[in-house]
Design a protein around this motif. Structure first.
Motif, PDB file in Angstrom:
ATOM      1  N   ASN A  62       0.819  -1.212   0.000  1.00 42.10           N
ATOM      2  CA  ASN A  62       0.000   0.000   0.000  1.00 42.10           C
ATOM      3  C   ASN A  62       0.850   1.258   0.000  1.00 42.10           C
ATOM      4  N   SER A  63       1.821   1.254  -0.888  1.00 37.71           N
ATOM      5  CA  SER A  63       2.688   2.416  -1.058  1.00 37.71           C
ATOM      6  C   SER A  63       3.063   2.519  -2.525  1.00 37.71           C
ATOM      7  N   GLU A  64       2.941   3.712  -3.086  1.00 38.64           N
ATOM      8  CA  GLU A  64       3.316   3.960  -4.478  1.00 38.64           C
ATOM      9  C   GLU A  64       2.685   2.940  -5.424  1.00 38.64           C
ATOM     10  N   GLY A  65       1.434   2.601  -5.148  1.00 41.02           N
ATOM     11  CA  GLY A  65       0.693   1.722  -6.031  1.00 41.02           C
ATOM     12  C   GLY A  65       0.879   0.243  -5.797  1.00 41.02           C
ATOM     13  N   GLN A  66       1.736  -0.141  -4.835  1.00 40.50           N
ATOM     14  CA  GLN A  66       1.936  -1.561  -4.554  1.00 40.50           C
ATOM     15  C   GLN A  66       0.717  -2.133  -3.828  1.00 40.50           C
ATOM     16  N   PRO A  67       0.351  -3.382  -4.105  1.00 41.58           N
ATOM     17  CA  PRO A  67      -0.805  -3.992  -3.432  1.00 41.58           C
ATOM     18  C   PRO A  67      -0.526  -4.222  -1.957  1.00 41.58           C
ATOM     19  N   GLY A  68      -1.589  -4.329  -1.173  1.00 44.04           N
ATOM     20  CA  GLY A  68      -1.416  -4.549   0.255  1.00 44.04           C
ATOM     21  C   GLY A  68      -2.724  -4.848   0.947  1.00 44.04           C
ATOM     22  N   PRO A  69      -2.683  -5.027   2.253  1.00 43.84           N
ATOM     23  CA  PRO A  69      -3.890  -5.409   2.995  1.00 43.84           C
ATOM     24  C   PRO A  69      -4.974  -4.344   2.984  1.00 43.84           C
ATOM     25  N   GLN A  70      -4.596  -3.079   2.826  1.00 42.51           N
ATOM     26  CA  GLN A  70      -5.617  -2.036   2.813  1.00 42.51           C
ATOM     27  C   GLN A  70      -6.532  -2.135   1.599  1.00 42.51           C
ATOM     28  N   ASP A  71      -6.084  -2.862   0.569  1.00 40.69           N
ATOM     29  CA  ASP A  71      -6.952  -3.094  -0.586  1.00 40.69           C
ATOM     30  C   ASP A  71      -8.207  -3.866  -0.197  1.00 40.69           C
ATOM     31  N   TYR A  72      -8.141  -4.555   0.944  1.00 42.84           N
ATOM     32  CA  TYR A  72      -9.264  -5.385   1.410  1.00 42.84           C
ATOM     33  C   TYR A  72      -9.827  -4.876   2.734  1.00 42.84           C
ATOM     34  N   GLY A  73      -9.500  -3.625   3.053  1.00 49.05           N
ATOM     35  CA  GLY A  73      -9.994  -3.042   4.297  1.00 49.05           C
ATOM     36  C   GLY A  73      -9.287  -3.560   5.529  1.00 49.05           C
ATOM     37  N   ARG A  74      -8.120  -4.138   5.357  1.00 48.73           N
ATOM     38  CA  ARG A  74      -7.346  -4.681   6.489  1.00 48.73           C
ATOM     39  C   ARG A  74      -6.206  -3.731   6.846  1.00 48.73           C
ATOM     40  N   THR A  75      -5.585  -3.970   7.977  1.00 48.07           N
ATOM     41  CA  THR A  75      -4.494  -3.115   8.443  1.00 48.07           C
ATOM     42  C   THR A  75      -3.137  -3.698   8.059  1.00 48.07           C
ATOM     43  N   HIS A  76      -2.112  -2.879   8.241  1.00 45.10           N
ATOM     44  CA  HIS A  76      -0.752  -3.373   8.032  1.00 45.10           C
ATOM     45  C   HIS A  76      -0.458  -4.544   8.970  1.00 45.10           C
ATOM     46  N   ALA A  77      -0.952  -4.481  10.183  1.00 40.95           N
ATOM     47  CA  ALA A  77      -0.718  -5.574  11.132  1.00 40.95           C
ATOM     48  C   ALA A  77      -1.386  -6.861  10.654  1.00 40.95           C
ATOM     49  N   ASP A  78      -2.577  -6.752  10.074  1.00 38.55           N
ATOM     50  CA  ASP A  78      -3.245  -7.948   9.544  1.00 38.55           C
ATOM     51  C   ASP A  78      -2.374  -8.622   8.491  1.00 38.55           C
ATOM     52  N   GLY A  79      -1.824  -7.808   7.576  1.00 36.71           N
ATOM     53  CA  GLY A  79      -0.995  -8.373   6.519  1.00 36.71           C
ATOM     54  C   GLY A  79       0.309  -8.934   7.032  1.00 36.71           C
ATOM     55  N   ALA A  80       0.979  -8.177   7.900  1.00 36.74           N
ATOM     56  CA  ALA A  80       2.272  -8.618   8.423  1.00 36.74           C
ATOM     57  C   ALA A  80       2.130  -9.877   9.266  1.00 36.74           C
TER      58      ALA A  80
END
Length: 707
Positions: A294-312
């Protein structure tokens, strides 16, 4: 044979050839190990002339004998009774010496003079390797080799290089050629350079490498590519170096055939667990994953309404059974331009403090914007006591003149590490946050964005090698001074002669400040060309995001210049401890070097220097250029003391730097005058070209853009 060597040396002396200058290309880095002479040779012969080890084939013994062979000018034997005794704590000979080897961990070592022998002892083979390189460093510096009493344990656990290398060998923000990793030929062809890369890293204590770009391609997680990565891991392993990979967060969709990459979707969780199991089945000592999300267009957990902690945490659970870690980058900003991009990481991560798994590190850049020539320390370092924070420095000089500008970066890094967060009280330095000692974290790490490429000299210029070296040494021991590190590097790279060391040191130590002054004085930032970041472009505006432009950051008007981050502006000052917030909130108490980072200041406002802001800017530009001119004169005086190839390239690069420093000054002055129309202070020359000329310059093929 030894007598013949001495006869030849005597003949060379008689012919005036006793101190030959070798023609070099920089490939050997600081591991040149050129022959000693005089008292230094006599001392090394007496104390280091042979080696004894229970494991004569270990990497430590191999590197020690290789280095000593170069320094002594003859083969160094490994035999019982050798003058240098090398062994781990379980070696009976080492045990008999009664040395205190407690607390050395995996990487620590001791070096002791015991009667007429020099002892290198450690708990592990990796520790012995680091000890061997330390002893060679002492010999290169030609200091005393008697009465040695060295005990070294690294302050930081994971000391990692981040390569921003794409799978097609293009290096994003790289200025030294293509990637050294030739993926097309791996795993069958293993370039000997890979081993030399491992040797260089081990010699300065680096124990991990991320071999692919943070803007990742999921392909590297497929089986054929993991076999290529394995080949590198096998080469690096004897040098104590673990491999890490950047994992693209959307990999379950892109190579796994899943419908999404939601970190709370059981199918996604299962996919990552299976992928981690596969990676570790191929590379059992794999270090773990680095994630840019979720930085500079990179995919991440926020794409699904999740937090950085959820993804990590999802990824951390996948690698935890294997002892792996997750390094989760905090370089984030929202799709919508915020009021102040410098606040974004703090806003997203501080609410998550204490929610990350134990094997997660949050990787934080030294400053809150983006590796600028100077930034205040990142406020996250004073705001997340429950989470291990990992420092991210940039060794490659994306914003500091690429490979042609001499900028020794240890002073900049030391400035950040020594900064006091005042959390919870005075003495809570950034260094203590990063090494885990402040908050009792067992996991600690530091990352450096590599400046290494396929150029024969590795880094594009000889002096950029010093930044690779300094990063490794500071990651090992952040208490080392910039001066001490530079002296080590100069002695190993050019020779220990004070007639070389002192003048080169006088060039290196002020070089970073000079770049700051002629590019971004008084806290200005992000004024470089769009995309490639080459050259001055304070006029850049427009485009898809305001915070990708220069005008967003300098906010120049007819009346003044600078980004107001005070409590009346964006409020970013309050992301720091109160003692800093109160200081940064006022012009008079803000350090001049950060003035325009925190304040919008009138052009004619008088500063503590006695000059107006406008006059102070002109003074700083000029002082930076003068420093570079002085560096050129110093280097010119060393022509007869440095080998031709390295002297010639450096002389050419210093000429480029001086010309471009003047360009930075002239283009910036022309632009600022277009706002306020003020006359130049007495003695200041006007720019030789019009503003429209500077704005017309274009550099579509500047290196390292990543596009």
């Amino acid at each position: 044979m030894r007598m013949l060597g001495r006869l030849l040396a005597g003949l060379m002396l008689a012919l005036g050839l006793a101190a030959p200058v070798f023609a070099e290309d920089g490939y050997d880095l600081w591991l040149r190990f050129r022959p000693l002479a005089g008292n230094a040779l006599s001392q090394a012969e007496t104390r280091l002339g042979s080696v004894a080890a229970a494991d004569a084939g270990s990497t430590a013994v191999t590197e020690l004998t290789r280095g000593l062979t170069g320094l002594l000018g003859r083969p160094v034997p490994v035999a019982a009774g050798g003058k240098v005794l090398v062994g781990t704590a379980d070696d009976p000979t080492i045990k008999s010496l009664g040395l205190d080897l407690s607390g050395l961990g995996n990487d620590g070592y001791v070096i002791r003079s015991v009667q007429d022998r020099t002892v290198i002892a450690a708990g592990t083979k990796t520790g012995l390797l680091y000890g061997a390189f330390h002893l060679l460093r002492l010999a290169q510096e030609q200091g005393p080799l008697t009465a040695l009493s060295v005990r070294e344990v690294p302050r930081i656990d994971r000391r990692v290089l981040n390569h921003w290398d794409n799978l097609d060998r293009y290096v994003e923000r790289g200025y030294a050629g293509e990637s050294i990793f030739d993926w097309h030929k791996l795993p069958d062809w293993q370039d000997p350079r890979y081993k030399d890369y491992a040797r260089a890293n081990a010699s300065i204590g680096i124990n991990g490498t991320v071999v692919n770009n943070v803007n990742a391609n999921a392909t590297i997680l497929t089986r054929p590519w993991l076999e290529k990565v394995k080949a590198l891991a096998d080469i690096f392993r004897p040098y104590g170096i673990k491999i890490y990979l950047v994992a693209r967060f959307s990999a379950p969709k892109e190579i796994g055939g899943l419908a999404n990459a939601d970190p709370l979707d059981p199918a996604v969780v299962a996919w990552w667990k299976a992928k981690a199991d596969e990676v570790y089945s191929i590379i059992p000592d794999f270090g773990g994953f680095l994630i840019k999300a979720n930085s500079e267009g990179q995919p991440g957990p926020q794409d699904y309404g999740r937090t950085h902690a959820d993804g990590a945490n999802m990824l951390a659970d996948a690698v935890a059974p294997h002892g792996g870690i997750i390094m989760w980058r905090a370089f984030v900003y929202s799709h919508e331009t915020p009021d102040d991009r410098a606040k974004q990481a703090y806003s997203e991560f501080v609410p998550l403090d204490g929610t990350f798994r134990d094997n997660v590190l949050v990787q934080v850049k030294n400053g809150a914007v983006d590796f600028q020539p100077r930034e205040p320390f990142h406020p996250l370092f004073g705001a997340m006591p429950k989470t291990p924070l990992m420092m991210e420095f940039q060794i490659t000089k994306e914003y500091l003149g690429f490979a042609t500008h001499l900028a020794y970066l240890a002073p900049m890094w030391k400035e950040t590490l020594a900064a006091d967060t005042f959390r919870p009280k005075q003495g809570a330095t950034v260094a203590k946050v990063v090494d885990g000692s402040l908050d009792g974290h067992k996991l600690s790490a530091m990352a450096g964005v590599a400046n290494i490429g396929s150029d024969r000299n590795w880094t594009g210029s000889v002096f950029d090698q010093a930044n690779w070296y300094a990063y490794g040494r500071l990651a090992w021991n952040h208490d080392l001074t910039s001066d001490a590190i530079a002296r080590e590097w100069i002695a190993a790279t050019f020779g220990p002669d004070r007639a070389l060391v002192d003048p080169i040191l006088s060039m290196m130590l002020p070089s970073h400040e000079a770049v700051v002054e002629y590019m971004t004085p008084l806290g200005l930032h992000h004024l470089m060309g769009r995309g490639h970041h080459y050259g001055p472009a304070p006029w850049v505006d427009g485009g898809p995001r305001a915070d990708w432009t220069s005008v967003y950051y300098h906010r120049a008007t007819k009346d003044g210049i600078g980004f107001d981050r005070t409590r009346k502006g964006s409020g970013a000052v309050d992301q720091y401890a109160k003692v800093w917030a109160d200081r940064f909130d006022k012009v008079k108490t803000t350090p001049p070097e950060l003035l325009l980072w925190f304040h919008h200041v009138g052009w004619q406002e008088k500063l503590s220097t006695g000059r107006t802001l406008w006059a102070e800017l002109l003074y700083r530009y000029g002082h930076g250029i003068q420093t570079v001119s002085g560096m050129r004169r110093t280097w010119d005086g060393l022509k007869d003391k440095v080998d031709g190839p390295r002297w010639t390239q450096t002389a050419a690069f210093l000429a480029i730097q001086e010309r471009e420093a003047q360009w930075w000054r002239d283009a910036s002055v022309a632009y600022w005058q277009s706002f306020h129309g003020l006359p130049l202070p007495p003695g200041e020359k006007p720019p030789p070209q019009s503003l429209s000329y500077y704005q017309s310059l274009s550099f579509p093929f500047a290196p390292g853009d990543g596009k």
